[in-house]
Every structure is written in C-alpha cells, then in structure tokens.
Design a protein around this motif. Sequence first.
Motif, short mmCIF file in Angstrom:
data_model
loop_
_atom_site.label_atom_id
_atom_site.label_comp_id
_atom_site.label_asym_id
_atom_site.label_seq_id
_atom_site.Cartn_x
_atom_site.Cartn_y
_atom_site.Cartn_z
N MET A 1 0.35 -24.87 -21.84
CA MET A 1 1.57 -25.16 -21.07
C MET A 1 1.30 -26.27 -19.90
SD MET A 1 3.59 -22.91 -22.32
CE MET A 1 5.03 -23.10 -21.49
N SER A 2 2.04 -26.58 -18.97
CA SER A 2 2.28 -27.58 -18.30
C SER A 2 1.60 -27.13 -16.77
CB SER A 2 3.32 -28.52 -18.13
OG SER A 2 3.62 -28.99 -19.28
N THR A 3 1.27 -25.86 -16.62
CA THR A 3 0.79 -25.52 -15.38
C THR A 3 -0.81 -24.99 -15.29
OG1 THR A 3 3.02 -24.57 -14.87
CG2 THR A 3 1.27 -23.57 -13.71
N PHE A 4 -1.26 -25.48 -14.30
CA PHE A 4 -2.67 -25.09 -13.99
C PHE A 4 -2.92 -24.07 -12.58
CE2 PHE A 4 -6.96 -25.88 -12.30
CZ PHE A 4 -8.10 -25.49 -13.15
N GLY A 5 -3.80 -23.19 -13.00
CA GLY A 5 -4.03 -22.50 -11.51
C GLY A 5 -3.13 -21.21 -11.39
N SER A 6 -3.73 -20.25 -10.66
CA SER A 6 -3.13 -18.87 -10.42
C SER A 6 -2.52 -18.85 -8.97
CB SER A 6 -4.16 -17.77 -10.83
OG SER A 6 -4.53 -17.73 -12.05
N HIS A 7 -3.47 -19.16 -8.12
CA HIS A 7 -3.22 -19.20 -6.57
C HIS A 7 -2.51 -20.47 -6.10
CE1 HIS A 7 -5.56 -15.51 -7.30
NE2 HIS A 7 -4.95 -15.09 -6.23
N PHE A 8 -3.25 -21.55 -6.38
CA PHE A 8 -2.86 -22.75 -6.00
C PHE A 8 -2.13 -23.32 -7.60
CE2 PHE A 8 -3.21 -27.28 -5.28
CZ PHE A 8 -2.81 -27.55 -3.79
N ARG A 9 -1.07 -23.40 -7.80
CA ARG A 9 -0.29 -23.47 -9.19
C ARG A 9 0.27 -24.96 -9.25
NH1 ARG A 9 0.72 -19.48 -12.44
NH2 ARG A 9 2.81 -20.42 -13.06
N VAL A 10 -0.16 -25.78 -10.15
CA VAL A 10 0.20 -27.13 -10.44
C VAL A 10 1.02 -27.43 -11.47
CG1 VAL A 10 -0.52 -29.40 -10.40
CG2 VAL A 10 -1.63 -27.83 -8.80
N THR A 11 2.26 -27.62 -11.67
CA THR A 11 2.97 -27.91 -12.57
C THR A 11 3.22 -29.17 -12.77
OG1 THR A 11 3.93 -25.65 -12.88
CG2 THR A 11 5.01 -27.36 -14.14
N THR A 12 2.93 -30.03 -13.85
CA THR A 12 3.07 -31.57 -13.94
C THR A 12 4.16 -31.72 -14.80
OG1 THR A 12 1.62 -31.87 -15.94
CG2 THR A 12 0.77 -32.17 -13.55
N TYR A 13 5.04 -32.85 -14.75
CA TYR A 13 6.14 -33.34 -15.72
C TYR A 13 5.92 -34.70 -15.88
CZ TYR A 13 8.81 -35.56 -11.98
OH TYR A 13 8.94 -36.39 -10.86
N GLY A 14 6.79 -35.11 -16.94
CA GLY A 14 6.98 -36.40 -17.16
C GLY A 14 6.22 -37.11 -18.54
N GLU A 15 6.67 -38.16 -19.16
CA GLU A 15 6.27 -38.71 -20.20
C GLU A 15 5.51 -40.17 -19.95
OE1 GLU A 15 8.33 -35.39 -21.31
OE2 GLU A 15 9.68 -37.50 -20.93
N SER A 16 5.09 -40.84 -20.74
CA SER A 16 4.40 -42.14 -20.37
C SER A 16 5.54 -43.25 -20.13
CB SER A 16 3.76 -42.57 -21.77
OG SER A 16 3.07 -43.71 -21.59
N HIS A 17 6.81 -43.19 -20.69
CA HIS A 17 7.71 -44.19 -20.58
C HIS A 17 9.16 -43.60 -20.35
CE1 HIS A 17 5.20 -47.59 -21.91
NE2 HIS A 17 4.66 -46.57 -22.76
N CYS A 18 8.95 -42.44 -19.48
CA CYS A 18 10.39 -41.95 -18.99
C CYS A 18 10.37 -42.56 -17.45
CB CYS A 18 10.37 -40.34 -18.93
SG CYS A 18 9.06 -39.64 -17.60
N ALA A 19 11.44 -42.11 -16.73
CA ALA A 19 11.73 -42.57 -15.54
C ALA A 19 10.80 -42.30 -14.51
CB ALA A 19 13.19 -42.17 -15.05
N SER A 20 10.16 -41.23 -14.48
CA SER A 20 9.21 -40.65 -13.31
C SER A 20 8.19 -39.84 -13.93
CB SER A 20 10.03 -40.10 -12.24
OG SER A 20 10.49 -38.94 -12.47
N VAL A 21 7.13 -39.44 -13.31
CA VAL A 21 6.08 -38.75 -13.40
C VAL A 21 5.95 -37.88 -12.02
CG1 VAL A 21 5.27 -39.48 -15.56
CG2 VAL A 21 4.32 -40.04 -13.27
N GLY A 22 5.47 -36.57 -12.18
CA GLY A 22 5.00 -35.94 -10.97
C GLY A 22 4.66 -34.46 -11.15
#
Length: 443
Positions: A1-22
Amino acid sequence: MSTFGSHFRVTTYGESHCASVGCIVDGVPPGMALSEADVQVQLSRRRPGQSNLTTPRDEKDAVKIQAGVEKGVTLGSPLSMLVRNEDQRPHDYSDDTLDLYPRPSHADWTYLDKYGVKSSSGGGRSSARETIGRVAAGAVAEKYLREAFGVEIVAFVSSVGKVHIPRYPGEQLAGDESANAAVGAGSSSKLVDNYIDTTGLTEEEAEEPLSLEFRQLLATITRQDVDKTDIRCPHPVAAERMRQRILLAKSNNDSIGGSVTCVIRKVPSGLGEPCFDKLEAKLAHAMLSIPATKAFEIGSGFRGTEVPGSRHNDRFVAKHDGTLGTATNWSGGIQGGISNGEEIYFRIGFKSPATISQNQSTATYSGKDGTLATRGRHDPCVVPRAVPIVESMAALAIMDALLAQDARTMAASRLNAGPVLALPNSMHLPSKLKTRQDHLSGS
C-alpha cells in the motif's frame, strides 16, 4: 500500500507526471517548531537537475505545508505537505510504441497485470518521483529525533559499479599508486576494482568484517563531508572514479548501479518490536521500498558470514559515560531485533536505472518480438540522489519504533511497580551501568 509506519504513519500520493505529489503524516508530536524551510533542505538535496550526473528534469520541488501546523508549531493533527510538478512532460511517453511495449525492467507490465490499468507516463507510482513525500515526512521525523534525542543520520555513496570506498582490512582503491604496484602494470582491473592485500596483517586483523578506517568514517562523517562533491562520496579518489564511471555510462546512453551506506548515531536503546517487527526488519522494509533497491545488509553483513563466531561476537564493555556497550559493534547496533545504543549502520544496493536511451530488443504486451526506443529524462545512476531518500526512510523507521517504545514506557510508568522494579535483585542492572535511555533522560 502507500502507507508506512504504525505510530508515525506516512501516506504518500501522486504519480511522476501528475499535478502534484506529497504526503499526509499522522502521529506528529504536537508543540514542535516546524517550517517549510525545515523540510526544504532534504527535498533540495533529492531534487533532479543538480548536476550533469543526474536527470535534466528541472524541478525546484518547493514544499508547501497545507495543514497540521499553526503559527510555526505542530498541532498534533495530520500534517499535509504538497510539492507541485512543474516540469512534467507526459508527451515524452505518448509514443505509440510505449502503448505496445512494456519497458524492460520497469513496472509497466506488473502494474497492468495487477490492476488492469497503468499510468501512461513516467512509471506512475513506481517512479522515484513518489519519494518526494517520503523525504518531506522524513525531514519532520528527523527534526524531532535530533531535537529530542540528538540522533544523527548520515548516508553517503559507497560504490558505483565496481568502484568502492575501501571497506575491508587491507583493501585499497585500485588505481592508487600502491594498489597499481600490487596488481601489476597493465592490469585492466586497476581503474575499476578494489584490491585487497593482507600482507603484513595478522590473521585476526585480516578477518575483521570492516577496517578500522571505515569504522572511523562511520563514527565521524557528517552531511557537510558528504555534500562536498556532486557524487556524495566522502573518499576523494573514489569520488572522482565514481564520477567518471557515471559519465561513461551517460555517454553510452546507458546506466550503472551502486550502493549507499547509512549510519545512525545516538539511537536510544530498546527500540524494535520482536519477533516480526525487529528494528533491522523495519529498516530493511523501509530501504527495500525505495525504487531501484535490490539489496540490504546491516552491520558486518555478508562479510560477517565469513568470520568465526569467536572473532565476530560483540563483547560487552562499560562505556566512559557509564552505559553498557560493545567493543566492536559488528552487529550494527541491533541485537535480538532491539537497538543496543551503539551506532546503527547498513548498506543498500541500487540497480542500474532501467530507463536507458538505447534501442532494446523486447516483446510487445501481446508477446511479439520487437524493438523499443525509449525517450524521456532519466538518471544514469540513482545513488547520488538516493542519499537523502535513504536518510529519510531511516528517520521514519526509527521514529516509528521510538513512538512504539514510548507508549510501552509510559504504560509501565503508570503502574505502582514497573516491570524492571518487579524483577529479582539478581536480574537488576548494576547501578553504574545505566541504560542508554536512562542516560539520555538524565535519570
């Protein structure tokens, strides 16, 4: 999936050539001073177009904090950060041939096979562009670790192709005068290989997993040392040899791989959740989730498999600060899946980038033989830009483990008699050998 961590949870989004990533980060401690400038430092080290060793894609990667911070202070609520893609060129991937051919060693076929649909340009979520969210989140985690515990995380390029920083006893970078004399004039290996000469070393010295010089490098290296060259290698001779190797690949419209070594200093002891979430397992998970990674080793790594246990075992000693430590740290700062207070160090292998500007014989999605001509901008070698990504993923793994241990420590502290106080006297630590955590907290 796109989430890392259990207590400090980071979810990333975006593709190489879309409007934004974050990313969205949940579990950020409240009350910490945080600005976009704190995050931008690492993003600027990761961004493309830094030198002729990287992709020419021109992105400033300017971060914007969208939520979770007010008046420069974290609120404890989810933190949202965004980076706009300003130099996207999806038309580089609009050639009809790319609709017919899965690119060799890319994720085109596996994504299509898994989801039934794929991004039409630049690798989509499998692109290294996705790592922007990781680096932004890692900068936040690292700021907390540094301010709360003094943790230091430094990564550096340790090899490109067959050019390595000398790591082992007796190892010299081939091409140096002393190594040239040893391998012999005219040897084809002298410009690309490392040479190991154990002459003059005792048997015990020759079998040590790492040389004293390399261990001293791990103990003292700083990011300022790393960033002195565009290759991000602290060994001047090796750095220039690596640089020439990358330029050779680039001139041939080819690519080359390498490795990154990372050291984490001043890590509190007691981090890690056996059995399946051992700290080295979480670090391996973090590192092997980075695009283009193919290998991970911690501490003495594979070299440690060649050394007898009588020489490899880390004997315990009393440190000058009153803590219990080890004399050699071949374990890489983790034993039984739990940090022991020593430096944590590991190495990650990155493959040669799959995108090369050469015609490649391959097959279409329907299985017919053909030739694919690849366009687009790409790195001839990823390791110089991978350095801040490795540091960021290390910060995320340590931060998550730290918050898990803090939760356990707080729960124990609410009891009249904590688990340590309930132990028989024979199982108490000697009072002079305080744990690293006690030492850092000043108790």
